[in-house]
Scaffold this motif. Structure first.
Motif, PDB file in Angstrom:
ATOM      1  N   ARG A  46       0.820  -1.224   0.000  1.00 16.99           N
ATOM      2  CA  ARG A  46       0.000   0.000   0.000  1.00 16.99           C
ATOM      3  C   ARG A  46       0.845   1.261   0.000  1.00 16.99           C
ATOM      4  NH1 ARG A  46      -3.256  -3.071   3.882  1.00 16.99           N
ATOM      5  NH2 ARG A  46      -2.024  -2.167   5.546  1.00 16.99           N
ATOM      6  N   GLU A  47       2.167   1.110   0.079  1.00 15.28           N
ATOM      7  CA  GLU A  47       3.067   2.263   0.175  1.00 15.28           C
ATOM      8  C   GLU A  47       3.134   2.998  -1.165  1.00 15.28           C
ATOM      9  OE1 GLU A  47       7.717   2.985   1.281  1.00 15.28           O
ATOM     10  OE2 GLU A  47       6.650   1.377   2.345  1.00 15.28           O
ATOM     11  N   ALA A  48       2.899   4.288  -1.112  1.00 15.89           N
ATOM     12  CA  ALA A  48       2.932   5.112  -2.318  1.00 15.89           C
ATOM     13  C   ALA A  48       4.356   5.243  -2.837  1.00 15.89           C
ATOM     14  CB  ALA A  48       2.339   6.490  -2.044  1.00 15.89           C
ATOM     15  N   LEU A  58      -0.450  -2.378  -4.899  1.00 13.66           N
ATOM     16  CA  LEU A  58      -1.829  -2.873  -4.804  1.00 13.66           C
ATOM     17  C   LEU A  58      -2.740  -2.133  -5.771  1.00 13.66           C
ATOM     18  CD1 LEU A  58      -2.634  -3.512  -1.027  1.00 13.66           C
ATOM     19  CD2 LEU A  58      -2.500  -5.175  -2.872  1.00 13.66           C
ATOM     20  N   GLY A  59      -2.549  -0.843  -5.906  1.00 15.07           N
ATOM     21  CA  GLY A  59      -3.359  -0.071  -6.839  1.00 15.07           C
ATOM     22  C   GLY A  59      -3.151  -0.516  -8.281  1.00 15.07           C
ATOM     23  N   LEU A  60      -1.913  -0.843  -8.635  1.00 11.56           N
ATOM     24  CA  LEU A  60      -1.643  -1.331  -9.989  1.00 11.56           C
ATOM     25  C   LEU A  60      -2.342  -2.659 -10.251  1.00 11.56           C
ATOM     26  CD1 LEU A  60       2.138  -0.425 -10.345  1.00 11.56           C
ATOM     27  CD2 LEU A  60       0.248   0.496 -11.713  1.00 11.56           C
ATOM     28  N   ASP A  99      -6.328   1.567   4.125  1.00 12.65           N
ATOM     29  CA  ASP A  99      -5.611   0.767   5.128  1.00 12.65           C
ATOM     30  C   ASP A  99      -6.177  -0.640   5.261  1.00 12.65           C
ATOM     31  OD1 ASP A  99      -3.922   2.858   5.640  1.00 12.65           O
ATOM     32  OD2 ASP A  99      -5.008   3.560   7.408  1.00 12.65           O
ATOM     33  N   THR A 100      -7.359  -0.863   4.717  1.00 11.93           N
ATOM     34  CA  THR A 100      -7.971  -2.194   4.810  1.00 11.93           C
ATOM     35  C   THR A 100      -7.820  -3.009   3.522  1.00 11.93           C
ATOM     36  OG1 THR A 100     -10.142  -1.360   4.122  1.00 11.93           O
ATOM     37  CG2 THR A 100      -9.661  -1.378   6.500  1.00 11.93           C
ATOM     38  N   THR A 101      -7.213  -2.421   2.475  1.00 13.11           N
ATOM     39  CA  THR A 101      -6.986  -3.156   1.236  1.00 13.11           C
ATOM     40  C   THR A 101      -5.889  -4.179   1.466  1.00 13.11           C
ATOM     41  OG1 THR A 101      -7.546  -1.150  -0.002  1.00 13.11           O
ATOM     42  CG2 THR A 101      -6.467  -2.930  -1.223  1.00 13.11           C
ATOM     43  N   THR A 102      -6.176  -5.441   1.134  1.00 13.27           N
ATOM     44  CA  THR A 102      -5.209  -6.511   1.382  1.00 13.27           C
ATOM     45  C   THR A 102      -4.745  -7.168   0.084  1.00 13.27           C
ATOM     46  OG1 THR A 102      -6.851  -8.280   1.541  1.00 13.27           O
ATOM     47  CG2 THR A 102      -6.343  -7.057   3.583  1.00 13.27           C
TER      48      THR A 102
END
Length: 173
Positions: A46-48, A58-60, A99-102
């Protein structure tokens, strides 16, 4: 800097016919993205990358799950499906994580979408046109969709390289 080690990725055959070649390169890039996430904690994933950018690994993966769904299921197969993460009000929501995205949930959704994409593509020949249409109102043939998806993953794998190096210093494949 640490060199990343990965599980085996499918190496595309150098003498394959066109369709296996396209599928091989797409699978190679799919697994490259997942390999870039290997060994990291949810917090690291999750770190930008570099503020002010909010781009994360995770976003990718979330974005590419949505892209798989869009091109193979909505455009190619003509299915009417809701977006996974994005909305009309927030078309980039797939890139945003909380913060809850796993990883477990994100990877499961991505794997389900890539599996569904393979199933959709199996019903079409390379020259067959999609049942759905793009924003210009025209269909795409499967060859174009495969080529576009290889480009999409290759571009985002470049982003993933930089994000991963920023997160833990690891470089490589």
């Amino acid at each position: 800097m640490a060199l990343m080690t990965f599980t085996e990725r499918p190496e595309p055959a150098i003498d394959a016919a066109e369709r296996p070649m396209l599928e091989g390169w797409l699978d190679y890039h799919r697994e490259t993205l997942i390999a870039k996430c290997a060994g990291l904690t949810d917090a690291q994933l999750r770190e930008a990358s570099v503020p002010p950018s909010a781009l994360t690994l995770l976003g990718l993966v979330r974005h590419l799950a949505e892209v798989e769904r869009f091109w193979f299921r909505e455009i190619l197969a003509g299915e009417e499906l809701p977006h996974l993460y994005s909305t009309e009000e927030d078309p980039d929501a797939d890139f945003r994580v909380s913060d809850t995205t796993t990883w477990a949930e994100t990877e499961a959704v991505w794997r389900a979408e890539t599996s569904a994409a393979r199933e959709s593509a199996a019903a079409f020949g390379l020259d067959d046109f999609s049942r759905g249409v793009g924003s210009a109102g025209k269909p795409f043939n499967l060859r174009w969709i495969y080529t576009h998806m290889i480009e999409e993953y290759a571009r985002h794998n470049g982003h993933a390289d930089l994000v991963r190096e920023r997160v833990d210093g690891a470089t490589g494949v």
